[in-house]
Structures are given as C-alpha cells and as structure tokens.
Design an enzyme around this catalytic site. Structure first.
Site, PDB file in Angstrom:
ATOM      1  N   ASN A  82      15.293  53.160-106.243  1.00  0.00           N
ATOM      2  CA  ASN A  82      15.568  54.544-105.822  1.00  0.00           C
ATOM      3  C   ASN A  82      17.050  54.837-105.642  1.00  0.00           C
ATOM      4  O   ASN A  82      17.517  55.911-105.955  1.00  0.00           O
ATOM      5  CB  ASN A  82      14.772  54.882-104.559  1.00  0.00           C
ATOM      6  CG  ASN A  82      15.044  53.930-103.429  1.00  0.00           C
ATOM      7  OD1 ASN A  82      15.404  52.775-103.638  1.00  0.00           O
ATOM      8  ND2 ASN A  82      14.873  54.395-102.214  1.00  0.00           N
TER       9      ASN A  82
ATOM     10  N   GLU B  94      22.629  46.865 -92.077  1.00  0.00           N
ATOM     11  CA  GLU B  94      23.625  46.906 -93.139  1.00  0.00           C
ATOM     12  C   GLU B  94      24.651  47.979 -92.783  1.00  0.00           C
ATOM     13  O   GLU B  94      24.458  48.748 -91.855  1.00  0.00           O
ATOM     14  CB  GLU B  94      22.939  47.234 -94.468  1.00  0.00           C
ATOM     15  CG  GLU B  94      21.893  46.202 -94.841  1.00  0.00           C
ATOM     16  CD  GLU B  94      21.367  46.384 -96.245  1.00  0.00           C
ATOM     17  OE1 GLU B  94      20.288  46.975 -96.385  1.00  0.00           O
ATOM     18  OE2 GLU B  94      22.073  45.983 -97.194  1.00  0.00           O
TER      19      GLU B  94
HETATM   20  P1  NAI Z   1       8.940  46.408-104.401  1.00  0.00           P
HETATM   21  O1  NAI Z   1       9.242  46.127-102.982  1.00  0.00           O
HETATM   22  O2  NAI Z   1       7.899  45.566-105.034  1.00  0.00           O
HETATM   23  O3  NAI Z   1      10.283  46.269-105.283  1.00  0.00           O
HETATM   24  C1  NAI Z   1      11.573  46.184-104.743  1.00  0.00           C
HETATM   25  C2  NAI Z   1      12.325  45.044-105.415  1.00  0.00           C
HETATM   26  O4  NAI Z   1      11.683  43.815-105.112  1.00  0.00           O
HETATM   27  C3  NAI Z   1      12.394  45.108-106.930  1.00  0.00           C
HETATM   28  O5  NAI Z   1      13.644  44.645-107.371  1.00  0.00           O
HETATM   29  C4  NAI Z   1      11.306  44.134-107.358  1.00  0.00           C
HETATM   30  O6  NAI Z   1      11.474  43.617-108.634  1.00  0.00           O
HETATM   31  C5  NAI Z   1      11.467  43.067-106.305  1.00  0.00           C
HETATM   32  N1  NAI Z   1      10.298  42.189-106.122  1.00  0.00           N
HETATM   33  C6  NAI Z   1       8.994  42.450-106.397  1.00  0.00           C
HETATM   34  N2  NAI Z   1       8.219  41.398-106.084  1.00  0.00           N
HETATM   35  C7  NAI Z   1       9.052  40.431-105.614  1.00  0.00           C
HETATM   36  C8  NAI Z   1       8.849  39.105-105.114  1.00  0.00           C
HETATM   37  N3  NAI Z   1       7.638  38.556-105.043  1.00  0.00           N
HETATM   38  N4  NAI Z   1       9.930  38.426-104.694  1.00  0.00           N
HETATM   39  C9  NAI Z   1      11.151  38.961-104.723  1.00  0.00           C
HETATM   40  N5  NAI Z   1      11.403  40.191-105.203  1.00  0.00           N
HETATM   41  C10 NAI Z   1      10.362  40.920-105.636  1.00  0.00           C
HETATM   42  O7  NAI Z   1       8.605  47.941-104.484  1.00  0.00           O
HETATM   43  P2  NAI Z   1       7.981  48.829-105.678  1.00  0.00           P
HETATM   44  O8  NAI Z   1       6.739  48.201-106.186  1.00  0.00           O
HETATM   45  O9  NAI Z   1       9.046  49.165-106.619  1.00  0.00           O
HETATM   46  O10 NAI Z   1       7.602  50.146-104.864  1.00  0.00           O
HETATM   47  C11 NAI Z   1       6.447  50.179-104.057  1.00  0.00           C
HETATM   48  C12 NAI Z   1       6.673  51.042-102.828  1.00  0.00           C
HETATM   49  O11 NAI Z   1       7.669  50.471-101.999  1.00  0.00           O
HETATM   50  C13 NAI Z   1       7.176  52.439-103.101  1.00  0.00           C
HETATM   51  O12 NAI Z   1       6.142  53.310-103.399  1.00  0.00           O
HETATM   52  C14 NAI Z   1       7.854  52.778-101.791  1.00  0.00           C
HETATM   53  O13 NAI Z   1       6.899  53.249-100.868  1.00  0.00           O
HETATM   54  C15 NAI Z   1       8.397  51.458-101.313  1.00  0.00           C
HETATM   55  N6  NAI Z   1       9.824  51.295-101.621  1.00  0.00           N
HETATM   56  C16 NAI Z   1      10.730  51.372-100.601  1.00  0.00           C
HETATM   57  C17 NAI Z   1      12.069  51.283-100.859  1.00  0.00           C
HETATM   58  C18 NAI Z   1      13.082  51.374 -99.789  1.00  0.00           C
HETATM   59  O14 NAI Z   1      14.159  51.901-100.010  1.00  0.00           O
HETATM   60  N7  NAI Z   1      12.825  50.815 -98.632  1.00  0.00           N
HETATM   61  C19 NAI Z   1      12.582  51.122-102.227  1.00  0.00           C
HETATM   62  C20 NAI Z   1      11.550  50.985-103.227  1.00  0.00           C
HETATM   63  C21 NAI Z   1      10.222  51.085-102.904  1.00  0.00           C
END
Ligand code: NAI
Ligand code: MG
Length: 497
Positions: free
Chosen positions: A168, A477
């Site tokens: 994002n 952070e």
């Molecule tokens: P995600 O948490 O799976 O992805 C975030 C990052 O983690 C990406 O770079 C991904 O490749 C990496 N990742 C995925 N699995 C991993 C693992 N096992 N070990 C280490 N790294 C890993 O989130 P995703 O699937 O993109 O989005 C799902 C939901 O998460 C969204 O709908 C939103 O609600 C939330 N989200 C929150 C964010 C925030 O800023 N706190 C940012 C993105 C998503």
C-alpha cells in the site's frame, strides 16, 4: 505539464514504464535470481500486467543475507558516523532528483494517484534527510560509579536487518525502515510485496549511487512464502521490521521466536475519528474524507470509523455523502480523486465485507459496489462508500476492510465516543476533532492507540514516533525512537583506579 505528468502521459499511452529492473539487487548490483524465474506485476488501474520481476527463492535470500553480513562486519558498522550522514544526505537529494520516475513507477504499480505518489517520494527523501542528521548524534551515557571506575554505554547497530514491505505504501515503508537502520549502522535485506516490487529496487540503486558501499542494502523480490519466510527465519538476520496483516505478522513473530530475532510489527488497524459537536465542521469534514479515501482507504492508519456525537450526526453525514458522491475515480496516472485498489483479490475482499453488511441490513448511505475506470471500463475499483449508523458488533466495524469504506457510529456524548473508540481489537492511531482542547486532550490521553491526531488527521511527519497497540503490533518506527529499534545498548564498566 510537470516532468512527472509528461512521463505519466507517456506511460498511459504505452502501458508500461521502460527500463524497470527485473533482477534482485544484491551486493551493489542487479542480478538474476538463482532459479531464473520471473513473476508479473499488475497495473491496478487497468487490471493488466505491465512488467515482470525476479521471483526469488531461499537461495537468493541466503546470498543477500551473506552480502549484508559481510558489508556489516567489514565496512558499515565501523564507518565514521559522519560519513554515513553524508551518504544518506546524498541519497535524499537523489531521491528528489529522481522523483518523477519513482512516483510514476509507484503510481503504476500500486494504483495510487500520481499526486499521492509524489507526496510519498518527497516523504521518502525527507526520511533519509531526517535520519542522515541522526547518525552522528547517537550518544550513550556515562554511569556514576565513583572515582575508581569508568562506566559508559554505547548504542551499537543490531546487525543485519530484514524489512518486509507491504503494497500500500511501498516506497514510504521501505524508506521508513531503511533510513533509520542504515543511520544506526545496520545493513539491510528488504523484501517488497510481490504486488509492488519496483520502487524498493530503484531506491537500492539510488542508495548505491549516493555512495552506499556494496552489500549494505540488498533487495530480494518474490512472494511471502518463497522469500519472506526464508528471510524472517534466517539464523543470520538480527532484526525484522514487518508491516502487513495480523496473520502474517503472527507467522513472522513465530519464525523470529525460533531464532530469538528482534522484531517490530506494524499490523494495521481500524482507527476511529472522533468528531465532537463543538468541532470546526469544515476541518473535520476534510479530515474525515482524507482519512478514508486517500489511497482508496488502503492505509494501515486509515480513519475507517467515524465516531460522531448525535447532535451533529445528521447534518454532518448528509454533507459527507454530498461531497463523496462526485469523487472522481480513475487510473492513478490520471490523478483522480480516488484510484483503484491494488489487486483483484483485494477488491473481492472489500466487496465481500460490504455485500455481507448489505445482506444484514446495513444503511449504505453512498457507494457500496465494485466498479471500473469510467474512461476505459477497466481496472479494480470500489466506490467510495459510507455505511451509516453501524453497530459496534457489526463486522464492518470490527474488521479492517482496507478499502474506501467508512462506517459511522453515533455517540451520545464524549464519554460514549471514548467507549466506542476503544471497543476495537486494534490500536494504531485515532483522530479527534473538537474546539475544546482540554476535552480533546482528555480523550487523547485515554484512547488506546500509538498516535493521536487532534484537529488534523495525519498531522506530523517522520519526527513523530508511529506504531500500534493491541493487535496493531508493537515497537515504534519514525522519530528517534524508530532509530533505537536498530540499536542495542552495550554497557561497559572498568576498574581504573
Ligand atoms: P501480508 O501481510 O500477507 O503481506 C505483507 C508482506 O508480507 C508482503 O511483502 C508479503 O509478501 C509478505 N509475506 C507474506 N507471507 C509471509 C511470510 N510467511 N513470511 C514473511 N513475509 C511474508 O498482507 P496481504 O496478503 O498483502 O494483505 C492482506 C491484508 O493485510 C490486507 O487486506 C490488509 O487488511 C492488511 N494489510 C495491512 C497493511 C498495513 O499497512 N498494516 C499492509 C498490507 C496489508
Ligand atoms: Mg503492481
């Protein structure tokens, strides 16, 4: 037209940005992945692939961690702090010089409006500027042990740091982690999200041009399973900064536990914007709209719950709906009011929340549906949506939707507003709008969140520590506190008399 707009117009015509890197960035250069496999990245404004990038594996992670370890031990940890200052300062300048290309790449890859991407790039430059100035000010203490002893502490860099970046705010989140890590003397392996891999790679290249020694900053692209998991469970990684979902954050924390690796988790939220009846309505209106419609609501710190006092509820929501309806959707590079959401699967997830709410009888005041770019009929868009008079137990109030969907909760008075604000599994940020500062301040002290904005949502910058409570994670952070995440205190006591 600005340089960025000219480049954006070109990209809209050709469908892609020429010359994007298709390798990892390891040891100061771009390199092909060990298994020579690629993945595609999509332009959410059109819903079409526009470029491919390296699909990394554990072998690439191992190489990047080795490179970061070598650079840490041999060059970076002992470099004079003022030299680090100069490199990070040059990097800040180079980010600004490359602003148009970085912003267009960011907008194309993530979908966000070009002006927002330009703001993110400026913010990334500012982040390097801020932490550049901190390198040579990381002072320790001395301890009063009496005349026969010398006692002092130093802040040592923690070592090799891993950064898992979401889609994002790709360049912002990368800069927010890398700048303080590098300032503290740590080296880096970053893994951008597979939806938005490019600006992290471009940033690593810029850092090298600024004079960062080879191996100090490495970027490995690919999926969470193939790259993120091996990186966060790597025994030679000393610290992990993770931003993303709660579920993945939990997996990262478990992986970190096995190696006793330090971790900072930033896991999103469901942040309240409390609007009291004595507020400046215009300011509150602008704040509420920006808090949920910027980046199509895909912000961990989005203000996704409006908690408003009953006395002004009807007028305020009516005006909010009146201003929301004409918001212009469109491809990010055309600078719309609201861009697409980042992926088809994410669009489906947002629509699922709203459809379930509708079936349960929710009062959808405006929006509520999947749509497309009105110019092209393509892309992954969701209408800016307001769900009025939602109950605390509704799924749309309890769960992070991460899209342009605002729920409205009606409060009887300030105490009730506080109760509604805190009735949440998350605690990242909160907004408060009131003309009575002592009232606002009392709420600010009692709302359970890491950061509070009074009378301007998103007030503050890199100077202000940021991070969550409850399920939003832990660790901070930004600010000097963000720098300390990348340091470990060493105390030294010597008998000298
Ligand atoms: P995600 O948490 O799976 O992805 C975030 C990052 O983690 C990406 O770079 C991904 O490749 C990496 N990742 C995925 N699995 C991993 C693992 N096992 N070990 C280490 N790294 C890993 O989130 P995703 O699937 O993109 O989005 C799902 C939901 O998460 C969204 O709908 C939103 O609600 C939330 N989200 C929150 C964010 C925030 O800023 N706190 C940012 C993105 C998503
Ligand atoms: Mg993309």
């Amino acid at each position: 037209m600005s340089t960025a707009e000219t480049l954006a117009a070109e990209v809209l015509k050709t469908g892609t940005l020429e010359g994007l890197p298709d390798g990892h960035f390891i040891d100061g250069q771009f390199s092909r992945p060990s298994h020579n496999q690629s993945m595609e990245s999509f332009d959410p404004g059109r819903g079409e692939a526009f470029a491919s990038f390296a699909a990394g594996t554990k072998a690439d992670v191992d190489q990047a961690v080795e490179s970061a370890r070598r650079a840490f031990e041999n060059v970076w940890r002992d470099m004079a702090p003022v030299e680090r200052t100069r490199i990070l300062q040059r990097a800040s300048g180079l980010i600004l010089e490359n602003m148009a290309r970085l912003a267009v790449a960011e907008s194309l890859d993530s979908g966000k409006p070009l002006n927002e991407a330009l703001g993110d790039v400026r913010g990334a430059a500012r982040c390097f500027e801020y932490y550049a100035g901190a390198c040579d000010k990381l002072q320790g203490d001395s301890f009063p042990l009496g005349p026969d002893y010398l006692g002092y502490s130093i802040h040592e860099p923690v070592g090799v740091t891993a950064h898992i970046i979401p889609w994002n705010y790709p360049i912002s989140t990368t800069a927010r982690g890398l700048a303080p890590a590098l300032a503290a003397g740590c080296t880096v392996v970053a893994k951008p999200a597979e939806q938005t891999p490019f600006t992290a790679l471009l940033l690593a290249e810029i850092l090298t041009k600024a004079g960062l020694p080879d191996g100090v900053c490495n970027v490995v692209t690919g999926t969470g399973a193939e790259v993120g998991a091996p990186l966060t469970s790597h025994p030679d990684v000393d610290h992990i900064t993770f931003t993303g979902s709660v579920a993945t954050g939990q997996a990262v924390m478990s992986a970190a536990a096995r190696e006793v690796t330090r971790v900072v988790l930033e896991l999103g939220g469901k942040s309240p914007v409390v609007v009291l009846d004595d507020c400046d309505r215009e300011k509150a209106m602008e704040g509420v709209m920006g808090a949920i419609f910027e980046n199509a609501g895909q912000i961990c710190s989005a203000g996704s719950r409006l908690v408003i006092e009953r006395g002004i509820h009807d007028d305020f929501v009516e005006e909010l709906v009146r201003r929301t309806r004409p918001l212009r959707l469109g491809h990010g590079l055309r600078n719309p009011d609201v861009g697409p959401v980042n992926s088809a699967s994410h669009l489906e997830k947002i629509a699922g929340f709203v459809d379930r709410a509708r079936s349960a009888g929710a009062e959808i005041a405006t929006g509520g549906s999947v749509t497309t770019d009105p110019d092209t009929g393509k892309g992954w868009f969701f209408e800016p949506t307001i769900i009025d008079r939602a109950a605390p137990s509704d799924e749309v109030v309890r769960e992070e939707i991460f899209g342009p969907v605002l729920t409205v909760q009606v409060a009887d008075d300030a105490d009730h507003a506080l109760e509604l604000a805190n009735d949440c599994q998350y605690g990242l940020v909160a907004g408060i709008y009131s003309s009575d500062f002592s009232k606002a301040n009392r709420l600010a002290r009692r709302i359970d969140a890491g950061q509070i904005f009074i009378n301007e949502y998103f007030a503050g910058g890199v100077e202000v520590p940021f991070g969550g409570n409850k399920k939003s994670g832990f660790g901070r952070e930004k600010g000097i506190e963000g720098l300390k995440s990348y340091c470990k205190t060493k105390s030294i006591a010597a008998r000298i008399g």
